[in-house]
Write an enzyme that holds these catalytic residues in place. Structure first.
Site, PDB file in Angstrom:
ATOM      1  N   HIS A   1       0.825  -1.216   0.000  1.00 26.45           N
ATOM      2  CA  HIS A   1       0.000   0.000   0.000  1.00 26.45           C
ATOM      3  C   HIS A   1       0.857   1.263   0.000  1.00 26.45           C
ATOM      4  CE1 HIS A   1       0.461   0.079   4.501  1.00 26.45           C
ATOM      5  NE2 HIS A   1       0.407   1.382   4.290  1.00 26.45           N
TER       6      HIS A   1
ATOM      7  N   ASP B   1      -0.491  -7.510   1.403  1.00 26.68           N
ATOM      8  CA  ASP B   1       0.102  -6.170   1.490  1.00 26.68           C
ATOM      9  C   ASP B   1       1.628  -6.222   1.636  1.00 26.68           C
ATOM     10  OD1 ASP B   1       0.300  -3.450   1.600  1.00 26.68           O
ATOM     11  OD2 ASP B   1      -0.440  -3.253   3.659  1.00 26.68           O
TER      12      ASP B   1
ATOM     13  N   SER C   1       4.302   2.194   8.422  1.00 25.57           N
ATOM     14  CA  SER C   1       3.894   1.210   7.421  1.00 25.57           C
ATOM     15  C   SER C   1       5.086   0.681   6.645  1.00 25.57           C
ATOM     16  CB  SER C   1       2.895   1.832   6.443  1.00 25.57           C
ATOM     17  OG  SER C   1       1.654   2.044   7.053  1.00 25.57           O
TER      18      SER C   1
END
Length: 455
Positions: free
Chosen positions: A258, A308, A405
């Site tokens: 992402h 992801d 992230s």
């Protein structure tokens, strides 16, 4: 016409006990007492019974609720264990599925390790307690590569035959020979033996990973020293930190898909990977490494962040040192139990209310939580897929946040650290019953190895 207050004395209603039978009441209107007929007594008796019944039901419900709260309310404890948290959530979230706990765990038929200064390959066959040295007969580089990958390494770097006469062995030492069955599974190809016909055994060296040569919090975290997490990398778009990443090999890092999807229209030449950084203030002295290719997982879903993960191939290799190195992937069939104390690191927000990333690298320890727990109605209500795992605290004391992230969730196995998760998503930061959700690296081992090997 209704009487006024001046026309009559104030009305007073009160209940008094009448007769020998407790709980039988009559109503009195001020001082204007009247005799009660038999039918009136029977009416009062019926009403009294109804009132008593209602009060009894209410009292019983109150006592039952009190006992239920005493029985179900989780006891406060400063220590965190996966078992305790799961018990609490199971009690408080009825209908939670424990399906994954019912799945049988198959015993490992064979385990490998590389031991000693001579890097001797050893195998443990069919749960025997002793470790067997591997005879060189039937050995091949392909087999060495398979074993290195099963141990969590990216590639095989060296293999050779060692003469038994050149090393000291215990008299009780036994060996393992490869069976001659073509096309057989590696896990089923080992046969215990008292000796090696050729008098030679296998020495194996895999790519280095998972070590912290200089090892001596993210929300609720602390700043870290250089070299504490040597595989930690920062993925930058221009001079801006966008996501964390983990070094797998000199030419490869892994991050969250992402992260790259959000900036998919950006020019490839604008991306840099910085390894060995602790403070972003040092970026000017650190040129970083240009990205050659961005490879998101082909099944990545932007809707629910399934699959992801993304691999970044670098144009030039990262130079390994005491402060820069690779993390190990999970070993094949390696299982870190719920409650395992793992670590997440990154440059994300150190407070949910902050709008800027941290300038210095932060880390914090978080326990692994089971998927059935995180999928309960009290937490994420089934949003986690088999490619996800979660870690954190039910009270929200520490967590990853925006800017973390793509970064690593690592767990130790002895002195070796394995990349168990990639920071993916969550609801808020460090909120109660909202632990961090990570891409489960063990589910992507084949894709990672295939991608790295063919390029």
């Amino acid at each position: 016409m209704s009487p006024t207050l001046d026309d009559q004395s104030p009305m007073e209603i009160r209940c008094t006990e009448e007769g020998a039978g407790p709980g039988i009441f009559r109503m009195e209107l001020g001082d204007q007492r009247q005799s009660i007929s038999q039918s009136q007594r029977w009416c009062c008796l019926q009403r009294g019974c109804v009132i008593l019944g209602v009060l009894g039901l209410l009292a019983g419900a109150g006592i039952a609720s009190w006992l239920l709260v005493l029985y179900l309310w989780p006891a406060a404890s400063p220590s965190i264990s996966g078992t305790l948290q799961e018990e609490e959530m199971t009690l408080n979230c009825p209908g939670v599925s424990r399906e994954e706990e019912l799945l049988p765990s198959l015993p490992k038929t064979v385990s490998f390790r590389i031991n000693g200064e001579d890097l001797l390959l050893q195998v443990q066959v069919r749960a025997r307690p002793d470790w067997l040295l591997v005879c060189h007969e039937g050995w091949s580089p392909a087999l060495g590569m398979h074993i290195c990958k099963s141990l969590g390494h990216i590639r095989l770097t060296q293999h050779k035959a060692v003469n038994l006469s050149d090393i000291k062995l215990n008299r009780s030492q036994e060996f393992a020979q490869l069976s001659a069955r073509p096309g057989g599974l590696v896990e089923e190809s080992w046969k215990p033996s008292a000796n090696c016909p050729s008098g030679r055994i296998v020495s194996l060296k895999c790519s280095e990973c998972g070590a912290r040569p200089l090892a001596s919090r993210i929300v609720g975290g602390q700043a870290v020293a250089s070299g504490r997490w040597p595989w930690q990398a920062s993925v930058m778009l221009g001079s801006r930190h966008t996501c964390g990443a983990s070094v797998l090999a000199p030419h490869w890092v892994v991050t969250a898909a992402h992260c790259m999807y959000s900036f998919r229209l950006s020019r490839l030449s604008s991306w840099r990977v910085h390894a060995g950084l602790v403070s972003h203030g040092a970026v000017r002295q650190h040129q970083g490494t240009m990205v050659e290719k961005i490879i998101p997982h082909p099944l990545y879903s932007a809707q629910n962040h399934d699959y992801d993960v993304a691999l970044l191939q670098l144009r030039t290799p990262i130079n390994f040192s005491d402060t820069v190195g690779a993390v190990c992937l999970p070993a094949k069939e390696q299982h870190f139990p719920w409650g395992s104390q793992c670590w997440v690191s990154g440059w994300g927000h150190t407070d949910p209310s902050h709008t800027h990333s941290s300038d210095t690298l932060q880390d914090t320890m978080v326990p692994l939580l089971s998927t059935y727990l995180c999928n309960s109605s009290c937490m994420y209500s089934g949003a986690l897929t088999h490619r996800m795992l979660c870690a954190g605290y039910l009270d929200g004391r520490a967590d990853a946040c925006q800017g973390d992230s793509g970064g690593p969730l690592v767990c130790p196995s002895g002195d070796t650290w394995h990349l168990v998760g990639v920071v993916s998503w969550g609801r808020g930061c460090a909120e109660p019953n909202r632990p961090g959700v990570y891409a489960k690296v063990a589910e992507f081992l084949d894709w990672i190895h295939d991608t790295v090997q063919v390029r």
